[in-house]
Design an enzyme around this catalytic site. Structure first.
Site, PDB file in Angstrom:
ATOM      1  CG  ASP A 182      -1.871   1.149   1.257  1.00  0.00           C
ATOM      2  OD1 ASP A 182      -2.438   1.440   0.189  1.00  0.00           O
ATOM      3  OD2 ASP A 182      -2.068   1.766   2.321  1.00  0.00           O
ATOM      4  CD  GLU A 266      -4.900   1.641  -3.691  1.00  0.00           C
ATOM      5  OE1 GLU A 266      -6.031   2.084  -3.585  1.00  0.00           O
ATOM      6  OE2 GLU A 266      -4.001   1.857  -2.846  1.00  0.00           O
ATOM      7  CG  ASP A 348      -1.268   3.118   6.469  1.00  0.00           C
ATOM      8  OD1 ASP A 348      -2.109   3.590   5.685  1.00  0.00           O
ATOM      9  OD2 ASP A 348      -0.681   3.796   7.336  1.00  0.00           O
TER      10      ASP A 348
END
Ligand SMILES: [Zn+2]
Length: 374
Positions: A182, A266, A348
């Site tokens: 992330d 992502e 996170d």
């Protein structure tokens, strides 16, 4: 076999520095003059100037401005080829490249040389019209003779050579490990293993100094020597920050690639996010774009796989353990207890775990459009 650029610093002799300054100037002149001609031809007559027409026009330019003949003609021809590539990118709807821009005298300067304009022998590179090899500070030997070299001088006055060479990437031994990554602001990245990178927030640390230097620069009179000096100081600090950031990213991506076979990340619309002013500074500071770029090419060379997960996948709001999804989650909330399973959640690490699950399940970029923005 694939191609790779090897970038090193070099320290030109005064003779070389003079020729380089001349070459940068001529290349910039040809670029800007041709670009202005192309732009006008298009605006006034709706015509697009072909590459061969631009090459023919260069002959005329050399007759009109004889000093262009003082530098290797390869450099000027290459400038036109680079401009052609810039226009090709601009007209390619997939790339969304912007219209080629004029080159500034106070910006980064560069020239490209093909094999006809330099010699590579015994690990040394000599450019046309000079006798002594470039004093390059090699950090490693080149794997093969370069096909093209780019010589540049950045705004801080540092010289670099970038050599394009063929090399054979070495695939790493396969490992069963996979990871979710992330991208964050406080930390550049957080992994599903719970590793938080920390963020070398260079801009922040140097911000005070930069602000001070910029204030001082603003007070200097335009065109004065002191202004040029102050400008150089600002440029040097910027260069230093960029270097530290790139080094940190290289170390981190190297470790991640070495340790994991599949890396789920992502897919970020960075261009879109940077337009949002609040996040903009921190994001460009954190250097997500550079991080992902390094991860991508290192993975390709090492035989690893980077899986991009749709940015619309609700990676933050869903509990990784039980799947419970919270309705609202302000950006400031970093920890909470899941209402579904009661487990403590670190925002996170939870997001990284969700990205990993989604990536491994094949929710590749674009495959899922559903769900709220995380
Ligand atoms: Zn839960």
């Amino acid at each position: 076999m694939t191609k790779r650029a090897y970038k090193e610093r070099f320290y030109p002799t005064s003779e070389q520095a003079e020729l380089l300054a001349q070459s940068f100037g001529c290349a910039r002149f040809v670029w800007n003059n041709t670009l202005a001609y192309r732009t006008e031809a298009y605006k006034q007559r709706g015509e697009s100037v072909s590459h061969s027409a631009a090459e023919k026009r260069l002959v005329g330019l050399k007759a009109e401005f004889p000093w262009l003949k003082d530098v290797s003609s390869v450099i000027l021809q290459q400038t036109l080829r680079d401009q052609k590539a810039a226009f090709d990118n601009f007209f390619n709807p997939k790339l969304k490249a912007r219209y080629p821009r004029f080159k500034r005298k106070d910006g980064r300067q560069s020239i490209r040389l093909t094999k006809a304009a330099f010699r590579y022998r015994d690990g040394e590179i000599t450019i046309a019209k000079t006798r002594t090899p470039l004093p390059i500070r090699w950090s490693r030997p080149l794997p093969s003779a370069p096909s093209t070299i780019t010589l540049s001088c950045d705004r801080a006055g540092r010289y670099f050579i970038s050599c394009l060479c063929e090399f054979t990437p070495q695939a790493l031994p396969i490992t069963p490990k996979t990871v979710g990554i992330d991208l964050g602001l406080t930390d550049l990245f957080i992994t599903s293993d719970g590793v938080k990178s920390g963020n070398p927030r260079h801009l922040k640390r140097y911000e005070a100094k930069l602000a001070f230097l910029q204030r001082r620069l603003a007070k200097k009179q335009k065109g004065s020597k002191n202004r040029a000096k102050a400008k150089q100081k600002v440029a040097r600090l910027h260069a230093k920050i960029a270097d530290c950031r790139r080094d940190a990213a290289h170390k981190a991506t190297r470790t991640l690639i070495n340790e994991n076979q599949v890396l789920c990340i992502e897919s970020l619309n960075i261009a879109g996010m940077v337009k949002n002013r609040h996040l903009a500074k921190a994001i460009s500071d954190a250097g997500w774009g550079e991080f992902v770029r390094q991860l991508d090419y290192k993975a390709t060379w090492a035989g690893r796989q980077v899986v991009k997960v749709s940015q619309w996948f609700p990676s933050s709001k869903r509990c990784h353990g039980c799947g419970h999804k919270v309705e609202k989650l302000p950006l400031s909330q970093r920890h909470w207890h899941c209402q579904g399973c009661g487990e403590p959640i670190d925002r996170d690490i939870n997001a990284a775990n969700n990205i990993k699950t989604a990536g491994l399940a094949g929710f590749a970029c674009g495959a899922t459009g559903a769900g709220a923005a995380a």
